[in-house]
Scaffold this motif. Structure first.
Motif, PDB file in Angstrom:
ATOM      1  N   VAL A 182       0.877  -1.175   0.000  1.00  8.98           N
ATOM      2  CA  VAL A 182       0.000   0.000   0.000  1.00  8.98           C
ATOM      3  C   VAL A 182       0.911   1.221   0.000  1.00  8.98           C
ATOM      4  CG1 VAL A 182      -1.746   1.298   1.294  1.00  8.98           C
ATOM      5  CG2 VAL A 182      -1.794  -1.217   1.292  1.00  8.98           C
ATOM      6  N   GLN A 226       1.335   5.716   0.080  1.00 10.19           N
ATOM      7  CA  GLN A 226       0.721   6.964   0.529  1.00 10.19           C
ATOM      8  C   GLN A 226       1.589   8.127   0.050  1.00 10.19           C
ATOM      9  OE1 GLN A 226       0.276   7.465   4.837  1.00 10.19           O
ATOM     10  NE2 GLN A 226      -1.657   8.546   4.477  1.00 10.19           N
ATOM     11  N   LYS A 241      -1.304  12.801   1.308  1.00 11.21           N
ATOM     12  CA  LYS A 241      -2.478  12.216   0.664  1.00 11.21           C
ATOM     13  C   LYS A 241      -2.945  10.958   1.395  1.00 11.21           C
ATOM     14  CE  LYS A 241      -2.295  15.246  -2.667  1.00 11.21           C
ATOM     15  NZ  LYS A 241      -3.321  16.326  -2.762  1.00 11.21           N
ATOM     16  N   GLY A 242      -3.961  10.324   0.842  1.00  9.49           N
ATOM     17  CA  GLY A 242      -4.526   9.138   1.453  1.00  9.49           C
ATOM     18  C   GLY A 242      -3.826   7.855   1.040  1.00  9.49           C
ATOM     19  N   LEU A 243      -4.359   6.748   1.528  1.00 14.13           N
ATOM     20  CA  LEU A 243      -3.789   5.439   1.238  1.00 14.13           C
ATOM     21  C   LEU A 243      -4.257   4.949  -0.132  1.00 14.13           C
ATOM     22  CD1 LEU A 243      -4.474   3.769   4.707  1.00 14.13           C
ATOM     23  CD2 LEU A 243      -2.327   4.781   3.912  1.00 14.13           C
ATOM     24  N   TRP A 274      -4.016   1.343  -2.411  1.00 16.50           N
ATOM     25  CA  TRP A 274      -3.594  -0.047  -2.530  1.00 16.50           C
ATOM     26  C   TRP A 274      -2.812  -0.234  -3.827  1.00 16.50           C
ATOM     27  CZ3 TRP A 274      -4.923  -3.850  -6.140  1.00 16.50           C
ATOM     28  CH2 TRP A 274      -4.452  -5.129  -5.844  1.00 16.50           C
ATOM     29  N   TYR A 328      -2.941  -6.248  -9.230  1.00 20.56           N
ATOM     30  CA  TYR A 328      -2.348  -4.917  -9.195  1.00 20.56           C
ATOM     31  C   TYR A 328      -3.401  -3.832  -9.359  1.00 20.56           C
ATOM     32  CZ  TYR A 328       1.973  -7.489 -10.095  1.00 20.56           C
ATOM     33  OH  TYR A 328       3.041  -8.361 -10.005  1.00 20.56           O
ATOM     34  N   TYR A 357       4.145   0.999   2.056  1.00 19.06           N
ATOM     35  CA  TYR A 357       3.971   0.115   3.204  1.00 19.06           C
ATOM     36  C   TYR A 357       3.759  -1.326   2.744  1.00 19.06           C
ATOM     37  CZ  TYR A 357       2.872   4.316   6.020  1.00 19.06           C
ATOM     38  OH  TYR A 357       2.897   5.520   6.678  1.00 19.06           O
ATOM     39  N   VAL A 378      -6.446 -10.052  -0.713  1.00 17.64           N
ATOM     40  CA  VAL A 378      -6.356  -9.170   0.450  1.00 17.64           C
ATOM     41  C   VAL A 378      -7.736  -8.598   0.756  1.00 17.64           C
ATOM     42  CG1 VAL A 378      -5.576  -7.265  -1.047  1.00 17.64           C
ATOM     43  CG2 VAL A 378      -5.260  -7.113   1.437  1.00 17.64           C
ATOM     44  N   THR A 379      -8.285  -8.990   1.903  1.00 16.82           N
ATOM     45  CA  THR A 379      -9.576  -8.458   2.327  1.00 16.82           C
ATOM     46  C   THR A 379      -9.408  -7.380   3.388  1.00 16.82           C
ATOM     47  OG1 THR A 379      -9.770 -10.226   3.958  1.00 16.82           O
ATOM     48  CG2 THR A 379     -10.785 -10.610   1.805  1.00 16.82           C
ATOM     49  N   SER A 380      -8.194  -7.323   3.945  1.00 10.01           N
ATOM     50  CA  SER A 380      -7.882  -6.343   4.976  1.00 10.01           C
ATOM     51  C   SER A 380      -6.374  -6.333   5.127  1.00 10.01           C
ATOM     52  CB  SER A 380      -8.543  -6.742   6.300  1.00 10.01           C
ATOM     53  OG  SER A 380      -8.245  -5.804   7.315  1.00 10.01           O
ATOM     54  N   CYS A 381      -5.860  -5.310   5.773  1.00 12.51           N
ATOM     55  CA  CYS A 381      -4.425  -5.236   6.073  1.00 12.51           C
ATOM     56  C   CYS A 381      -4.268  -5.340   7.586  1.00 12.51           C
ATOM     57  CB  CYS A 381      -3.834  -3.922   5.566  1.00 12.51           C
ATOM     58  SG  CYS A 381      -3.966  -3.714   3.783  1.00 12.51           S
ATOM     59  N   TRP A 438       1.061  -3.803   9.605  1.00  8.51           N
ATOM     60  CA  TRP A 438       1.760  -2.919   8.675  1.00  8.51           C
ATOM     61  C   TRP A 438       3.210  -2.727   9.084  1.00  8.51           C
ATOM     62  CZ3 TRP A 438      -1.098   0.409   5.048  1.00  8.51           C
ATOM     63  CH2 TRP A 438      -2.486   0.183   5.056  1.00  8.51           C
ATOM     64  N   GLY A 439       4.058  -2.528   8.094  1.00  9.33           N
ATOM     65  CA  GLY A 439       5.424  -2.112   8.376  1.00  9.33           C
ATOM     66  C   GLY A 439       5.465  -0.622   8.627  1.00  9.33           C
ATOM     67  N   GLN A 440       6.670  -0.109   8.815  1.00 11.82           N
ATOM     68  CA  GLN A 440       6.823   1.322   9.120  1.00 11.82           C
ATOM     69  C   GLN A 440       6.909   2.158   7.850  1.00 11.82           C
ATOM     70  OE1 GLN A 440       9.355  -0.716   8.917  1.00 11.82           O
ATOM     71  NE2 GLN A 440      10.887   0.430   7.748  1.00 11.82           N
TER      72      GLN A 440
END
Lengths: 121, 110
Positions: free
Chosen positions: A37, A39, A43-45, A47, A60, A95, A105-108, A111-113
């Motif tokens: 993901v 960003q 701005k916003g996220l 995918w 993709y 991320y 992927v139904t959810s995350c 998360w990494g940093q």
């Protein structure tokens, strides 16, 4: 404890390439789909991509299709994002995240940093 | 794939409840019970607060709850605390086997 550590972010010129890595630990890596993901600054996220447990199924976002390739090495507990033909609008924090299932992927869940990719001319 | 629609900002006073909406289509929010909500503080990675419309991960306060009706999902935060001030994003699985996020909502605790 789940840990996801991204690396590989850098400054790159338009048209250039970069490979991001995400090293995972704290869970059974080869049982979870993995996703990227991004960003853009302020701005916003957005995918980007997902890869199944075997690596045989990938999806993709339209914005990166044909330019980015996701892959994984289950022996190294690592997922990669190969980014080619980079454009200014690819500038973002990228991320890595763990999905709850094995294929899509139904959810995350975790998360990494993040790692910063800057495309500049 | 178009982004899900969220209000740009919401606000509330400590102790109050607020609700953030997330509107999609019959190809994403309306089609699957795979809506998630994430909290993001400035400079930090997002954290999942709700998944599968209304489930809470272990460790997330029960002040956070989720629901869905048709093509619109909602996140409710009750008993607002100063620490809840953050950006909130929804996401949904789509019929194209992708994930789509909302544009984000900035929550201000007055």
């Amino acid at each position: 404890e789940v840990q996801l550590v991204e690396s590989g972010g850098a400054l790159v010129q338009p048209g250039g390439s970069l490979r991001l890595s995400c090293a995972a630990s704290g869970f059974t890596f080869d049982r979870q789909a993995m996703t990227w993901v991004r960003q853009a600054p302020g701005k916003g996220l957005e995918w980007v991509s997902v890869i199944s447990v075997s690596g045989g199924v990938t999806y993709y976002a339209d914005s990166v299709k044909g330019r980015f390739t996701i892959s994984r090495d289950n022996s190294k507990n690592t997922v990669y994002l190969q980014m080619n033909s980079l454009r200014a609008d690819d500038t973002a924090v990228y991320y890595c995240a763990k999905a709850p299932g094995g294929v899509v992927v139904t959810s995350c869940d975790d998360w990494g940093q993040g790692t910063l990719v800057t495309v500049y001319s | 794939q178009s982004a899900l629609t969220q209000p740009a900002s919401v606000s509330g006073s400590p102790g109050q409840s607020i609700t953030i909406s997330c509107t999609g289509s019959s190809s994403d929010v309306g089609a699957y019970d795979y809506v998630s909500w994430y909290q993001q503080h400035p400079g930090k990675a997002p954290k999942v607060m709700i998944y599968d419309v209304s489930d809470r991960p272990s460790g997330v306060s029960n002040r956070f709850s989720g629901s869905k009706s048709g093509n619109t999902a909602s996140l409710t935060i009750s008993g607002l605390l100063a620490e809840d001030e953050a950006d909130y994003y929804c996401s949904s699985y789509t019929s194209s086997h992708t994930l789509v996020f909302g544009g984000g909502t900035k929550l201000t605790v007055l």
